[in-house]
Design a protein around this motif. Structure first.
Motif, PDB file in Angstrom:
ATOM      1  N   SER A 279      48.544  26.108  41.717  1.00 36.87           N
ATOM      2  CA  SER A 279      47.715  27.153  40.840  1.00 36.87           C
ATOM      3  C   SER A 279      48.190  27.145  39.742  1.00 36.87           C
ATOM      4  CB  SER A 279      47.799  28.588  41.680  1.00 36.87           C
ATOM      5  OG  SER A 279      49.061  29.045  41.537  1.00 36.87           O
ATOM      6  N   VAL A 280      47.274  27.807  38.690  1.00 39.87           N
ATOM      7  CA  VAL A 280      48.038  28.273  37.447  1.00 39.87           C
ATOM      8  C   VAL A 280      48.637  29.295  37.421  1.00 39.87           C
ATOM      9  CG1 VAL A 280      46.980  28.937  35.132  1.00 39.87           C
ATOM     10  CG2 VAL A 280      45.757  27.365  36.391  1.00 39.87           C
ATOM     11  N   PHE A 285      49.123  36.429  32.317  1.00 37.81           N
ATOM     12  CA  PHE A 285      47.807  36.389  33.052  1.00 37.81           C
ATOM     13  C   PHE A 285      47.789  36.260  34.588  1.00 37.81           C
ATOM     14  CE2 PHE A 285      47.525  35.031  28.436  1.00 37.81           C
ATOM     15  CZ  PHE A 285      46.592  36.459  28.069  1.00 37.81           C
ATOM     16  N   PRO A 286      48.541  37.130  35.282  1.00 38.10           N
ATOM     17  CA  PRO A 286      48.336  36.786  36.748  1.00 38.10           C
ATOM     18  C   PRO A 286      47.073  36.865  37.349  1.00 38.10           C
ATOM     19  CG  PRO A 286      49.037  39.150  36.150  1.00 38.10           C
ATOM     20  CD  PRO A 286      48.834  38.469  35.021  1.00 38.10           C
ATOM     21  N   SER A 289      43.587  38.764  36.396  1.00 42.70           N
ATOM     22  CA  SER A 289      43.492  39.230  34.939  1.00 42.70           C
ATOM     23  C   SER A 289      42.089  39.379  34.382  1.00 42.70           C
ATOM     24  CB  SER A 289      44.492  38.454  33.988  1.00 42.70           C
ATOM     25  OG  SER A 289      45.859  38.588  34.384  1.00 42.70           O
ATOM     26  N   PHE A 290      41.315  38.441  34.657  1.00 44.17           N
ATOM     27  CA  PHE A 290      39.685  38.225  34.147  1.00 44.17           C
ATOM     28  C   PHE A 290      38.779  38.493  35.065  1.00 44.17           C
ATOM     29  CE2 PHE A 290      42.790  35.196  31.775  1.00 44.17           C
ATOM     30  CZ  PHE A 290      42.646  35.981  30.649  1.00 44.17           C
ATOM     31  N   ALA A 291      39.242  39.075  36.226  1.00 43.21           N
ATOM     32  CA  ALA A 291      38.338  39.633  37.155  1.00 43.21           C
ATOM     33  C   ALA A 291      36.731  40.387  36.591  1.00 43.21           C
ATOM     34  CB  ALA A 291      38.723  40.230  38.437  1.00 43.21           C
ATOM     35  N   LEU A 417      41.967  29.183  35.624  1.00 45.83           N
ATOM     36  CA  LEU A 417      42.192  30.804  35.893  1.00 45.83           C
ATOM     37  C   LEU A 417      40.980  31.483  35.797  1.00 45.83           C
ATOM     38  CD1 LEU A 417      44.398  32.526  36.585  1.00 45.83           C
ATOM     39  CD2 LEU A 417      44.757  33.025  34.330  1.00 45.83           C
ATOM     40  N   LEU A 418      40.287  31.365  34.830  1.00 42.56           N
ATOM     41  CA  LEU A 418      38.783  32.031  34.431  1.00 42.56           C
ATOM     42  C   LEU A 418      38.019  31.760  35.648  1.00 42.56           C
ATOM     43  CD1 LEU A 418      38.464  31.750  30.894  1.00 42.56           C
ATOM     44  CD2 LEU A 418      38.431  34.060  32.072  1.00 42.56           C
TER      45      LEU A 418
END
Length: 607
Positions: A279-280, A285-286, A289-291, A417-418
């Motif tokens: 995984s990244v 940015f765990p 983080s961008f949920a 990740l995004l």
């Protein structure tokens, strides 16, 4: 667009200031000058042309001083002449100023000062500054008060450094243009500069000056105050770059050195950012983080814009709504944003004026902001909500090379990740992409060691009707970047297109003297080959860049530049290295100024 440097020491600093200017010549190189304070008087030497000419004249005239400022100019207001070169002085010659940026209200200030009896010698916006300081000194202000009063009158983007007769030190401030302080405790020196490489050979300890700060460097050290006059405690940091990073190290040009540094730069970009489970792992940015992000806007200019378009394609492929915007347009023609919009500013220097203006606009309108940049402490890194660093090291050549590869590598990590956060699950190809990303530095090394770009460039150095670069998917931004690199350093016409757009107009320009460079990524190659046949049927030679196992491509083009077979999402990075080498070798054969192409500067800090 210009470069400022300054030094205060116990001994003569002229050679140090000139060395700092040479290290900043990538920021501007059409004129240069220095000013020194020796005793109570200010001495100024400036001229059009390169810094080497200035250095020779300084040696002949015996210019000296323990306090000095220097400037290398990329012209905005006025031609590159001695009169328009910095530093500029006041009427009495007791104030000398170097400036980077644009003073937007200079015309009004000039009219006001002229009416008060001040005489001007140049066409520049900068010259109003020493006269403003002179005017304030005449009312009884101290040098520090006069400098601050002058700065308060300025509108626009600027970094300003000033010498004032009778004042033991250099005064400086910034607003929207970069300025860093170098601390050399062992050598008893302080430095100011537009960029760290100016003084990197002397110290790696830096203090990042913030907008509105007023800084004084003198024989007794340095002091920083905020815009409202309160003392500011700005911590010194140690930059990870070494002096050797900013040297040519035996290469003919910085650009070639930096092309060859891409494997190491890529290693740094991805080191520690891919977890053992595949995984990244971006430390700040765990997962999740961008949920709350529903849409991504990329902002960038030039090469960084092409990296942004690359990332936009990756996100769209993963089901995430994404757009790429020119940093110069986003602030003036803004699209709708809200708190679920993530605005990502991609900027090598972190100081690109257009991108910063757009970043600020997005933040004011409620968007979440993220800077993807190469420079810790840069304005973008400080002003965005978050920052993600590409870790490419200093890049001196005006034409960006290793920073593009590193930007794409970091953006690949970010997009994975995004995608996981926004859609709720990893992309179907995540494991394969990240495994390929881990092998990317080695693959780039293979391209560099085995490339046939130099021989190909010799055969196609003459392209009387320009060159076309085409690609599809992530090959499209690589085609744009290839064309940009070619025109930047060869001064010959080049255009990049989405492959399918050829038949919608550009084919009218194709002749047997129009080499076409086609990027193949392993996706939709058949369609791109159809476009290739459209130009070959008009007599144009086609150079294909594709994976070494792409026999169908090799058989369908006139020349073939292979790259190691890799995941299609990363094939563009390898193709881009080949295109960099083609551009470099053509420019070298044409005897162009590769590191300092005409009319261009490295860091565009004016809008």
């Amino acid at each position: 667009m210009c470069g400022i440097t300054a030094c205060v020491g116990d001994d003569d600093v002229v050679e140090t200031v000139l060395a700092g200017l040479e290290n900043l010549e990538y920021r501007g190189y059409d004129s240069a000058g220095i000013a020194t304070l020796d005793g109570d008087g200010v001495s100024v030497l400036k001229r059009g042309g390169r810094i080497g000419d200035l250095s020779a004249e300084a040696a002949d005239r015996g210019i000296a001083g323990r306090i000095g400022i220097g400037h290398t100019r990329w012209s905005t207001h006025g031609a590159p002449t001695r009169e328009n070169a910095h530093p500029h002085t006041d009427c009495a010659g007791g104030v000398a100023v170097a400036h980077n940026g644009i003073i937007e209200n200079h015309a009004d200030l000039r009219a006001e000062l002229s009416a008060a009896g001040h005489e001007f010698d140049s066409e520049t916006d900068t010259e109003v500054v020493p006269h403003l300081i002179e005017e304030a000194l005449a009312t009884g202000d101290s040098p520090e008060e006069a400098f601050r009063r002058a700065a308060d009158r300025l509108e626009g983007s600027y970094a300003v450094a000033a010498l004032i007769a009778g004042h033991e030190g250099v005064l400086a401030t910034r607003r929207g243009s970069p300025l860093v302080l170098g601390v050399d405790e062992e050598g008893g020196r302080r430095f100011l500069a537009s960029d760290v490489p100016s003084f990197l050979e002397f110290t790696s300890r830096v203090v990042y000056i913030e907008d509105g700060d007023v800084v004084r460097i003198g024989p007794d050290g340095h002091e920083i105050a905020t815009a409202d006059g309160r003392p500011a405690d700005r911590d010194a940091e140690t930059v990870s770059w070494s002096p050797e990073d900013a040297e040519r190290d035996g290469y003919d040009h910085y650009m070639l050195k930096e092309i060859n540094e891409q494997p190491a730069a890529l290693e740094r970009a991805i080191r520690g950012r891919i977890a053992d489970d595949g995984s990244v792992d971006l430390a700040d940015f765990p997962s999740g983080s961008f949920a709350d992000v529903s849409e991504v806007h990329f902002l960038a200019c030039g090469t960084s814009y092409h990296a942004a378009v690359y990332a936009r394609q990756l996100l769209r492929d993963r089901g995430v709504p994404a757009h790429a915007f020119s940093g110069g347009e986003y602030a003036t023609t803004p699209p709708p944003v809200d708190e679920e919009t993530l605005v990502v500013a991609v900027t090598q220097s972190g100081e690109t004026a257009d991108t910063l203006a757009s970043l600020r606009s997005a933040g004011r309108r409620g968007a979440r902001t993220l800077a993807v940049t190469n420079v810790v402490g840069s304005t973008a890194a400080r002003e965005a909500d978050d920052a993600l660093f590409i870790r490419a090291g200093p890049e001196i050549g005006v034409a960006a090379t290793k920073t593009f590869s590193s930007q794409v590598a970091v953006l690949v990590l970010l997009t994975e990740l995004l995608a996981a956060d926004v859609t709720g699950s990893p992309s179907d190809d995540r494991d394969a992409v990240l495994e390929a990303l881990g092998r990317l530095p080695s693959a780039v090394g293979t391209v560099l060691s085995e490339s046939g770009a130099r021989l190909l460039a010799r055969r196609y150095v003459d392209g009387d009707d320009g060159r076309f670069f085409i690609g599809r998917g992530v090959g499209y931004p690589v085609a744009l970047e290839g064309a940009l690199k070619f025109k930047e350093i060869t001064y010959e016409h080049a255009e990049g297109f989405a492959a399918g757009e050829l038949k919608h107009g550009p084919l009218a320009l194709v002749t047997p003297n129009t080499p076409v460079l086609a990027v193949f990524t392993g996706r939709h190659d058949g369609k791109t080959l159809n476009n290739v046949q459209e130009v070959r049927s008009r007599g144009a030679p086609v150079i294909g860049v594709a994976g070494e196992g792409s026999d169908h491509v090799a058989n369908g083009v006139d020349e073939f530049l292979p790259v190691p077979d890799v995941h299609p999402d990363l094939a563009g990075v390898l193709a881009n290295v080949q295109l960099q080498l083609v551009s470099y070798h053509v420019a070298d054969m044409l005897d162009r100024s590769i590191d300092k192409p005409r009319n261009l500067a490295k860091s565009v800090t004016v809008e």
